[in-house]
Write a protein that holds these residues in place. Structure first.
Motif, short mmCIF file in Angstrom:
data_model
loop_
_atom_site.label_atom_id
_atom_site.label_comp_id
_atom_site.label_asym_id
_atom_site.label_seq_id
_atom_site.Cartn_x
_atom_site.Cartn_y
_atom_site.Cartn_z
N UNK A 229 3.93 2.40 10.03
CA UNK A 229 2.90 1.81 9.10
C UNK A 229 1.91 3.00 9.32
N UNK A 230 0.99 1.82 10.44
CA UNK A 230 -0.68 1.82 10.22
C UNK A 230 -1.39 3.12 10.23
N UNK A 231 -0.69 4.65 10.75
CA UNK A 231 -1.39 5.78 10.82
C UNK A 231 -0.64 6.54 9.43
N UNK A 232 0.02 5.89 8.56
CA UNK A 232 0.38 6.54 7.36
C UNK A 232 -0.48 6.36 5.56
N UNK A 233 -0.52 6.71 4.57
CA UNK A 233 -1.21 6.60 3.45
C UNK A 233 -0.90 5.46 2.62
N UNK A 234 0.44 4.64 3.13
CA UNK A 234 0.40 3.67 2.36
C UNK A 234 -0.26 2.54 2.49
N UNK A 235 -1.16 2.03 2.05
CA UNK A 235 -1.75 1.07 2.26
C UNK A 235 -1.18 -0.25 2.07
#
Length: 143
Positions: A28-34
């Motif tokens: 998840x680190x590179x996604x926009x799902x903060x």
């Protein structure tokens, strides 16, 4: 082998519990799902601290150091294997402490700077985008 299979199985089990969150957070680190990323990292941080910094030394290491039956202490081959095995387990615990400091640095980076990035990886996709954006700004300033 000296019958250390049970200790090894418990050690692998404890690692597996926190490894689930390690890989989920890295995905998840590179996604926009903060928000999902923050929840996954918080789960990683808590399970890592519980499993590897509390349960591992207090249950497994303590048992392997003090739980050797008296009749096995008389066997030189067993004591040599036992000493080497405990040395490896203690080394693993020191690595857990080191990796937890890295996780703490990632958490501080997230809280203070608001950046979600993997400090161990070379460059994440977000880092590359930021570098590209900064280089474009510098080019515009030069013109």
């Amino acid at each position: 082998m000296s019958d250390f299979v049970r200790v090894g199985a418990l050690t692998i089990f404890l690692h597996g519990i926190s490894d689930i969150w390690v890989y989920f957070s890295k995905a998840l680190v590179d996604t926009n799902l903060k928000l999902l990323n923050i929840l996954a990292f918080a789960s990683l941080y808590l399970t890592y601290a519980w499993c590897r910094l509390y349960v591992f030394p207090s249950k497994i290491l303590r048992t392997t150091w003090s739980g050797v039956p008296w009749d096995l202490r008389q066997n030189e081959a067993y004591i040599g294997n036992w000493t080497f095995f405990n040395f490896l387990l203690c080394t693993l615990f020191l690595l857990h402490v080191y990796w937890f400091t890295i996780l703490t640095r990632i958490a501080m980076n997230l809280v203070w700077e608001g950046k979600r990035r993997d400090l161990v990886a070379n460059l994440t996709q977000m880092d590359l985008q930021e570098l590209k954006k900064n280089s474009n700004k510098n080019l515009k300033k030069m013109n």
